[in-house]
Scaffold this motif. Sequence first.
Motif, mmCIF file in Angstrom:
data_model
loop_
_atom_site.group_PDB
_atom_site.id
_atom_site.type_symbol
_atom_site.label_atom_id
_atom_site.label_comp_id
_atom_site.label_asym_id
_atom_site.label_seq_id
_atom_site.Cartn_x
_atom_site.Cartn_y
_atom_site.Cartn_z
ATOM 1 N N ILE A 1 24.810 24.839 -26.472
ATOM 2 C CA ILE A 1 24.177 24.349 -27.688
ATOM 3 C C ILE A 1 23.135 25.356 -28.154
ATOM 4 N N ALA A 2 23.090 25.613 -29.448
ATOM 5 C CA ALA A 2 22.072 26.498 -30.018
ATOM 6 C C ALA A 2 20.755 25.738 -30.101
ATOM 7 N N GLY A 3 19.675 26.389 -29.721
ATOM 8 C CA GLY A 3 18.369 25.734 -29.698
ATOM 9 C C GLY A 3 17.591 25.848 -30.989
ATOM 10 N N ASP A 4 18.072 26.657 -31.927
ATOM 11 C CA ASP A 4 17.318 26.859 -33.166
ATOM 12 C C ASP A 4 17.948 26.149 -34.359
ATOM 13 N N ILE A 5 18.569 25.012 -34.135
ATOM 14 C CA ILE A 5 19.202 24.246 -35.202
ATOM 15 C C ILE A 5 18.129 23.470 -35.954
ATOM 16 N N SER A 6 18.250 23.474 -37.256
ATOM 17 C CA SER A 6 17.314 22.714 -38.084
ATOM 18 C C SER A 6 18.104 21.998 -39.159
ATOM 19 N N PRO A 7 18.024 20.720 -39.278
ATOM 20 C CA PRO A 7 17.264 19.753 -38.482
ATOM 21 C C PRO A 7 17.940 19.503 -37.145
ATOM 22 N N ILE A 8 17.136 19.275 -36.146
ATOM 23 C CA ILE A 8 17.634 19.119 -34.779
ATOM 24 C C ILE A 8 18.417 17.823 -34.608
ATOM 25 N N ASP A 9 18.235 16.862 -35.516
ATOM 26 C CA ASP A 9 18.940 15.580 -35.444
ATOM 27 C C ASP A 9 20.457 15.741 -35.467
ATOM 28 N N VAL A 10 20.929 16.860 -35.965
ATOM 29 C CA VAL A 10 22.367 17.104 -36.074
ATOM 30 C C VAL A 10 23.026 17.152 -34.695
ATOM 31 N N ILE A 11 22.288 17.632 -33.686
ATOM 32 C CA ILE A 11 22.896 17.821 -32.364
ATOM 33 C C ILE A 11 22.250 16.991 -31.260
ATOM 34 N N THR A 12 21.305 16.124 -31.575
ATOM 35 C CA THR A 12 20.591 15.405 -30.516
ATOM 36 C C THR A 12 21.484 14.468 -29.707
ATOM 37 N N HIS A 13 22.581 14.016 -30.258
ATOM 38 C CA HIS A 13 23.465 13.110 -29.528
ATOM 39 C C HIS A 13 24.408 13.833 -28.568
ATOM 40 N N VAL A 14 24.570 15.132 -28.713
ATOM 41 C CA VAL A 14 25.517 15.880 -27.888
ATOM 42 C C VAL A 14 25.115 15.891 -26.405
ATOM 43 N N PRO A 15 23.831 16.156 -26.044
ATOM 44 C CA PRO A 15 23.474 16.099 -24.621
ATOM 45 C C PRO A 15 23.697 14.717 -23.991
ATOM 46 N N VAL A 16 23.475 13.668 -24.760
ATOM 47 C CA VAL A 16 23.693 12.319 -24.252
ATOM 48 C C VAL A 16 25.176 12.111 -23.930
ATOM 49 N N LEU A 17 26.032 12.540 -24.845
ATOM 50 C CA LEU A 17 27.476 12.429 -24.604
ATOM 51 C C LEU A 17 27.898 13.267 -23.397
ATOM 52 N N CYS A 18 27.292 14.447 -23.245
ATOM 53 C CA CYS A 18 27.617 15.310 -22.104
ATOM 54 C C CYS A 18 27.215 14.645 -20.794
ATOM 55 N N GLU A 19 26.038 14.032 -20.758
ATOM 56 C CA GLU A 19 25.588 13.371 -19.535
ATOM 57 C C GLU A 19 26.472 12.175 -19.199
ATOM 58 N N GLU A 20 26.893 11.426 -20.212
ATOM 59 C CA GLU A 20 27.777 10.292 -19.978
ATOM 60 C C GLU A 20 29.136 10.739 -19.433
ATOM 61 N N ALA A 21 29.625 11.874 -19.922
ATOM 62 C CA ALA A 21 30.926 12.388 -19.493
ATOM 63 C C ALA A 21 30.813 13.282 -18.256
ATOM 64 N N ASP A 22 29.586 13.468 -17.733
ATOM 65 C CA ASP A 22 29.325 14.316 -16.570
ATOM 66 C C ASP A 22 29.801 15.751 -16.810
ATOM 67 N N ILE A 23 29.446 16.275 -17.985
ATOM 68 C CA ILE A 23 29.779 17.648 -18.357
ATOM 69 C C ILE A 23 28.474 18.429 -18.497
ATOM 70 N N PRO A 24 28.357 19.586 -17.822
ATOM 71 C CA PRO A 24 27.122 20.361 -17.911
ATOM 72 C C PRO A 24 26.933 20.966 -19.304
ATOM 73 N N TYR A 25 25.669 21.020 -19.739
ATOM 74 C CA TYR A 25 25.342 21.613 -21.030
ATOM 75 C C TYR A 25 24.112 22.480 -20.876
ATOM 76 N N ILE A 26 23.964 23.428 -21.783
ATOM 77 C CA ILE A 26 22.817 24.324 -21.759
ATOM 78 C C ILE A 26 22.542 24.812 -23.175
ATOM 79 N N TYR A 27 21.293 25.143 -23.428
ATOM 80 C CA TYR A 27 20.879 25.656 -24.729
ATOM 81 C C TYR A 27 20.735 27.168 -24.670
ATOM 82 N N VAL A 28 21.108 27.827 -25.748
ATOM 83 C CA VAL A 28 20.852 29.253 -25.935
ATOM 84 C C VAL A 28 19.947 29.393 -27.152
#
Length: 165
Positions: A87-114
Amino acid sequence: MAKDKTPTKAKAEKAAKTADADDDKEAVSYETRVLSVSPIAHPLATKKLTKKLLKTVKKAAKSKNVKRGVKEVVKGLRKGSKGVVVIAGDISPIDVITHVPVLCEEADIPYIYVPSKEDLGLAGSTKRPTSVIMVVKKDAAEYKELYDEILGDVKELNQKLITTV
């Protein structure tokens, strides 16, 4: 008449200076890009890990094993695709991607920000900046070794994040 070799020397010196400038630009750009990262972008990849991630994304994109963009990644997560989400960390507005980490944690998929969406887009073989990319785990020999390396590093950073919270 013999040609003077000074223009060739000048070109070589100019190329060397350009290479040095690119190295300096790259060294400075990571630190300056980290300054524009959203405060919720955790875990954020280190400079070395960012290079590995982008290299893996580039190789996976060549073998067509990536999902680009929020819609496509969310669809893949819901369908049960396995891989690593970057996931890119410089997204504006950040609300566009805030649900993605939650979905990743539910699916037990690792995620990281660049730090940069531009770098992520370039690595994913698109001309546009990209907010999120999923490197899908498949039996592709081109990037398997890199994939396994980054998978371990990303899981380790996710575990550190969970234990500190």
